[in-house]
Design an enzyme around this catalytic site. Structure first.
Site, short mmCIF file in Angstrom:
data_model
loop_
_atom_site.label_atom_id
_atom_site.label_comp_id
_atom_site.label_asym_id
_atom_site.label_seq_id
_atom_site.Cartn_x
_atom_site.Cartn_y
_atom_site.Cartn_z
N ASP A 168 35.25 51.16 15.99
CA ASP A 168 35.13 51.50 17.40
C ASP A 168 35.95 50.52 18.24
O ASP A 168 37.00 50.05 17.80
CB ASP A 168 33.66 51.55 17.80
CG ASP A 168 33.36 52.62 18.84
OD1 ASP A 168 34.01 52.62 19.90
OD2 ASP A 168 32.46 53.45 18.62
N GLU A 171 35.80 66.02 18.58
CA GLU A 171 36.17 65.16 17.45
C GLU A 171 36.68 65.97 16.26
O GLU A 171 36.59 65.51 15.11
CB GLU A 171 35.01 64.26 17.03
CG GLU A 171 34.50 63.38 18.16
CD GLU A 171 33.38 62.44 17.74
OE1 GLU A 171 33.14 62.32 16.52
OE2 GLU A 171 32.75 61.83 18.62
N ARG A 185 39.37 64.33 26.24
CA ARG A 185 38.88 63.41 27.28
C ARG A 185 39.48 62.04 27.00
O ARG A 185 40.02 61.78 25.92
CB ARG A 185 37.35 63.34 27.28
CG ARG A 185 36.72 62.80 26.00
CD ARG A 185 35.23 62.58 26.19
NE ARG A 185 34.54 62.16 24.98
CZ ARG A 185 34.47 60.92 24.52
NH1 ARG A 185 35.11 59.94 25.16
NH2 ARG A 185 33.80 60.63 23.42
N ASN A 212 40.53 54.44 19.91
CA ASN A 212 39.78 53.33 20.48
C ASN A 212 40.71 52.14 20.65
O ASN A 212 41.57 51.89 19.81
CB ASN A 212 38.57 52.95 19.64
CG ASN A 212 37.28 53.50 20.23
OD1 ASN A 212 36.86 53.11 21.31
ND2 ASN A 212 36.67 54.46 19.52
#
Length: 284
Positions: free
Chosen positions: A192, A120, A99, A146
């Site tokens: 992140d 993941e 995704r 990210n």
């Protein structure tokens, strides 16, 4: 700097991708796992939400007034007036386990974004750029991507492998990336989403790290902005002077912590001294 304030207890399972929309005076963000797109009005506190067609990693304002959304399987145009999502271009038809996860618009209107294995587990994530209607792969071999984000002069692009806690830097010239190198690592949480302020300081959401890590342009850890919840995913600089920071959070992977941290997944705001950079619009 002010203390972080909860402004929307939205309870996002995986809140991500806050972005400042100057024209609408609003902050957009997504709940990837909850399949929601949210808009928060900074003047009146208005809260509006839409369902998304599938897991959506980002929603970024475009020049034509729409938003370009990274929906699983492709880039979609979202019309806020009608609530309709329309496919622009398919992405990674050859990687159905993936995704899209995070995105950023460079000053020239190009959309940079990453992908990841939804479980993941597989190292199948990549870094892409959408420009002039064409999606180009620029890097590969990530578990969880990210970013990216750009330095104020546009010459350095930052991109993360979150699970590995590694922040990479590339030389960025005329849309081309070279000289990939390790810029920094996070030891107190997973690296992140990133954002950069006008002084070139990189702010990195710390998933399970209770805040935002701050890195100098040389890659030195120079500070931490502490948050009242442990899963901070990304920050966006917003407001007239770009000194209001909006942070998304999540309860993904921490359902057992929700009793002790009941506002996990909320949208937070704080005030900082150094402004951010003006957001760019996607050129379709």
């Amino acid at each position: 700097m002010t203390e972080p304030e909860l402004i929307w207890d939205v309870q996002a399972e995986l809140g991500e991708g806050p972005v400042w929309d100057v024209r609408r005076r609003a902050v957009w963000f997504v709940d990837i796992k909850g399949r929601k797109l949210h808009r928060y009005g900074v003047d009146d506190g208005a809260q509006v939400s839409w369902d998304t067609p599938d897991q959506t990693g980002f929603a970024l304002p475009a020049e034509d007034g729409s938003l370009v959304c990274g929906v699983r399987g492709g880039l979609y145009r979202f019309d806020p007036d009608s609530g309709v999502f329309t496919l622009i271009v398919s992405v990674e038809a050859d990687r159905p386990q993936n995704r899209l996860n995070d995105g950023f618009v460079s000053p020239d209107g190009a959309l940079w974004f990453g992908s990841m294995d939804d479980s993941e587990e597989t190292i199948s994530g990549a870094l892409y750029c959408f420009r002039d209607g064409v999606v180009t792969r620029h890097d590969d071999g990530y578990r969880v991507t990210n970013g990216p984000a750009l330095s104020p002069d546009g010459r350095t692009l930052y991109h993360h492998d979150t699970i590995e806690r590694r922040i990479y830097a590339f030389d960025h010239v005329d849309g081309a990336l070279t000289n990939k190198r390790l810029f920094a690592e996070t030891v107190d949480g997973f690296a992140d989403g990133p954002s950069v302020d006008s002084a070139g300081v990189l702010h990195v959401g710390l998933f399970n790290g209770w805040g935002l890590a701050q890195f100098s342009p040389q890659g030195e850890r120079i500070g931490t902005i502490r948050m009242p919840v442990q899963t901070v995913t990304k920050a966006a600089f917003a407001g007239d002077d770009l000194r209001d920071v909006y942070c998304t959070t999540a309860w993904l992977g921490n359902a057992d912590k929700r009793a002790a941290q009941p506002t996990l997944g909320g949208l937070y705001r704080l005030r900082v001294e150094t402004p951010g950079l003006p957001p760019a619009l996607v050129r379709l």
